[in-house]
Motif scaffolding. Structure first.
Motif, PDB file in Angstrom:
ATOM      1  N   TYR A 190       0.833  -1.203   0.000  1.00 48.86           N
ATOM      2  CA  TYR A 190       0.000   0.000   0.000  1.00 48.86           C
ATOM      3  C   TYR A 190       0.871   1.258   0.000  1.00 48.86           C
ATOM      4  CZ  TYR A 190      -3.447   3.409   1.728  1.00 48.86           C
ATOM      5  OH  TYR A 190      -4.261   4.508   1.889  1.00 48.86           O
ATOM      6  N   LYS A 191       0.581   2.184  -0.885  1.00 53.24           N
ATOM      7  CA  LYS A 191       1.317   3.429  -1.102  1.00 53.24           C
ATOM      8  C   LYS A 191       2.662   3.232  -1.810  1.00 53.24           C
ATOM      9  CE  LYS A 191      -0.742   6.016   2.763  1.00 53.24           C
ATOM     10  NZ  LYS A 191      -0.437   6.824   3.966  1.00 53.24           N
ATOM     11  N   GLY A 192       3.050   1.976  -2.031  1.00 52.07           N
ATOM     12  CA  GLY A 192       4.194   1.717  -2.890  1.00 52.07           C
ATOM     13  C   GLY A 192       5.561   1.748  -2.251  1.00 52.07           C
ATOM     14  N   TYR A 193       5.621   1.921  -0.930  1.00 47.49           N
ATOM     15  CA  TYR A 193       6.936   1.986  -0.284  1.00 47.49           C
ATOM     16  C   TYR A 193       6.933   1.045   0.935  1.00 47.49           C
ATOM     17  CZ  TYR A 193       7.572   5.705  -3.596  1.00 47.49           C
ATOM     18  OH  TYR A 193       7.649   6.401  -4.779  1.00 47.49           O
ATOM     19  N   GLY A 194       7.298   1.528   2.117  1.00 46.95           N
ATOM     20  CA  GLY A 194       7.427   0.629   3.256  1.00 46.95           C
ATOM     21  C   GLY A 194       6.359   0.791   4.316  1.00 46.95           C
ATOM     22  N   ASP A 195       5.318   1.570   4.024  1.00 45.93           N
ATOM     23  CA  ASP A 195       4.321   1.908   5.044  1.00 45.93           C
ATOM     24  C   ASP A 195       3.691   0.684   5.704  1.00 45.93           C
ATOM     25  OD1 ASP A 195       4.713   3.997   3.093  1.00 45.93           O
ATOM     26  OD2 ASP A 195       3.119   5.117   4.099  1.00 45.93           O
ATOM     27  N   VAL A 196       3.408  -0.335   4.912  1.00 43.31           N
ATOM     28  CA  VAL A 196       2.718  -1.520   5.442  1.00 43.31           C
ATOM     29  C   VAL A 196       3.532  -2.183   6.544  1.00 43.31           C
ATOM     30  CG1 VAL A 196       1.950  -3.865   4.870  1.00 43.31           C
ATOM     31  CG2 VAL A 196       1.427  -1.963   3.320  1.00 43.31           C
ATOM     32  N   TRP A 197       4.849  -2.213   6.389  1.00 39.31           N
ATOM     33  CA  TRP A 197       5.702  -2.993   7.285  1.00 39.31           C
ATOM     34  C   TRP A 197       6.320  -2.172   8.412  1.00 39.31           C
ATOM     35  CZ3 TRP A 197       5.506  -3.269   1.995  1.00 39.31           C
ATOM     36  CH2 TRP A 197       4.888  -4.407   1.490  1.00 39.31           C
ATOM     37  N   CYS A 198       5.989  -0.887   8.455  1.00 43.61           N
ATOM     38  CA  CYS A 198       6.464  -0.064   9.567  1.00 43.61           C
ATOM     39  C   CYS A 198       5.462   1.057   9.826  1.00 43.61           C
ATOM     40  CB  CYS A 198       7.848   0.518   9.273  1.00 43.61           C
ATOM     41  SG  CYS A 198       8.565   1.377  10.693  1.00 43.61           S
TER      42      CYS A 198
END
Length: 529
Positions: A408-416
């Motif tokens: 989601y959002k294409g970067y690392g937001d989901v995992w942090c």
């Protein structure tokens, strides 16, 4: 006008193995995926091969999944699951005569028989099946980071990313008998400089999200329809958003069609409790058992409003949807050929479990793609792989790519984010200790010390799995994800204490080696400076 389709399936599950329990809910992830996706895929390959239908696709099989696919304990439990399902299907066949559900139970009877044949054909080791079709030329196999660790979050300590890649490559070679040319970066997580690690491990290409190429420092001449080299000469193949969305989206894509099977209505919840109880876990809690008799029917989420599923209706829709999919690719090719000086390549990239598990008809959809493409030449489709494309077109544009993921959002937001950010401090602290001790003892001859450090490496890798942070974020099975993260870190700390005190509890070490039975040939030296 024609073009290439590079169909890529990412096959992954976190390592879930609990021999200390007769039944374990999270082990069902593996059994369901085998029965509904991996084994039906092997049956599909067999049918196409026997019918002389040419097919070509790529699968990334993660080291954790491969380890489970050949684990005697798990495969033995899978066999027992098949026997129980055969028994239940036999009962259901008698009960469903003269009902709208009879055709579905005949479908399930054929399905479970085919799965049993696959299990026995490959001697309870599914990796043998995939290796067979690699050898025959229809299947390209690539690796992934060892435990699906999200590499962009390891760039502050490059040794952590190096270990994930190195162990992933070595484990793949030990399983399949050859070195992988390509890698699926977990969660398509890319950061600049990771290609240097890939190059050191003789990886020629990796798969990235659309904007890894589209937001590169230099404007991509061909968009995502040709690969782009990184400065380390490792090629990136990026996801085509149009073809992917048509397939994976439950609302806008094919899987949401009203004639396809409803995933969430299962006889584990529908049937009389005393009747279904023998097919539940020992705790007696209702759960999915795998037999579902209803179709999606409408946009309504009310499961009580669902109508009977008819396999023949679904089969007709598959034929229509595949024709539409190939027609749309033909239109893509026509446009792309008008602006490119080489054949365009569409990278259609998916989670493997979408087909069969989440979307019951998905395996038949894949099979029909190859059959229609073969029988209807005007679609202009040629199936290929990244490796074959690079052999044919070795000259490609080079640029520094954009950090990216397919989350989601294409970067690392989901995992942090708020639910899971707490895991990274202890993970980094463990990583620093692992590097320190591996460097200190890299020349040791003491077998006990090496064995201890090897298990520390396993525990760190298992704690780094991106699945745990993802589950915390999505709110499914959160307690288990938290427990696994803390459990592996605790085991790491306990082993570290043994090392520092030079006092090894042999029973504890043997227990964790048995429970976390993965990477048998790992060397802790992958962390040494």
């Amino acid at each position: 006008m024609s073009g290439y389709i590079n169909l890529v399936l990412h096959a992954h599950l976190p390592f879930v193995r609990h021999p200390e329990f007769e039944d374990f809910l999270e082990e069902d992830w593996f059994y369901e995926a085998c029965l509904e996706t991996y084994m039906p895929l092997l049956s599909m390959f067999e049918r196409l091969y026997n019918d002389s239908i040419p097919f070509k696709l790529t699968m990334s099989i993660t080291p954790t999944l491969a380890a489970m696919m050949k684990d005697g304990y798990l495969m033995g439990k899978l066999e027992r699951r098949i026997y129980k399902l055969k028994e239940l299907i036999g009962k259901e066949k008698k009960r469903k005569i003269n009902t709208p559900f009879y055709e579905s139970i005949l479908m399930y009877e054929k399905w479970i028989k085919s799965n049993q044949e696959v299990l026995e054909k490959y001697d309870f080791d599914l990796t043998k099946g995939f290796k067979r079709f690699y050898k025959s030329g229809q299947l390209e196999l690539i690796t992934c980071s060892a435990t699906h660790g999200f590499l962009p979050f390891m760039q502050a300590l490059p040794k952590l990313a190096e270990a994930q890649v190195k162990v992933g490559v070595d484990s793949f070679e030990q399983t399949f008998g050859f070195k992988p040319n390509g890698i699926w970066l977990a969660e398509c997580g890319y950061y600049r400089d990771v290609e240097e690690i890939l190059s050191k491990n003789n990886i020629e290409y990796f798969y990235g999200e659309t904007h890894s190429i589209m937001y590169a420092d230099d404007m991509p001449k061909y968009g995502v329809y040709a690969p782009m080299y990184t400065p380390s000469l490792v090629a990136c193949f990026a996801r085509d958003p149009e073809s992917s969305k048509q397939v994976w989206s439950a609302k806008e894509g094919y899987p949401g069609d009203f004639d396809y099977r409803e995933f969430y209505r299962d006889i584990g919840f529908d049937e009389n409790y005393d009747y279904i109880k023998p097919y539940l876990h020992l705790d007696g809690q209702r759960r999915f058992v795998g037999l579902k008799y209803y179709r999606i029917t409408s946009d309504s989420e009310d499961l009580g409003s669902k109508e009977p599923y008819y396999p023949a209706w679904a089969k007709n829709k598959i034929t229509t949807h595949v024709a539409n999919f190939l027609f749309n690719r033909k239109n893509q090719f026509e446009y792309l050929n008008s602006v490119m000086d080489r054949k365009p390549m569409i990278n259609a990239m998916f989670d493997c479990e979408l087909f069969g598990h989440w979307w019951w008809e998905g395996i038949n959809f894949l099979e029909e793609i190859f059959r229609q493409a073969h029988n209807t030449k005007e679609f202009g489709v040629e199936f290929t792989s990244a490796k074959d494309y690079l052999r044919k077109f070795p000259t490609n544009q080079m640029s520094s790519l954009c950090e990216s993921s397919w989350g989601y959002k294409g970067y690392g937001d989901v995992w942090c984010e708020g639910s899971n950010e707490w895991i990274y401090r202890p993970l980094f602290e463990a990583g620093i200790k692992m590097i320190e001790k591996a460097t200190l003892y890299k020349n040791t001859k003491d077998k006990k010390i090496r064995r201890l450090l090897n298990q520390m490496a396993r525990e760190l890798l298992l704690a780094q799995s991106s699945d745990w942070a993802f589950i915390m974020k999505t709110g499914t099975m959160v307690d288990y994800a938290i427990k696994r993260t803390k459990l592996h870190l605790k085991r790491f700390d306990t082993l570290l204490e043994f090392l520092e005190k030079q006092a090894i509890d042999k029973t504890f070490l043997e227990t964790v080696e048995f429970r976390d039975k993965i990477f048998p040939k790992i060397s802790f030296k992958v962390y040494a400076l």
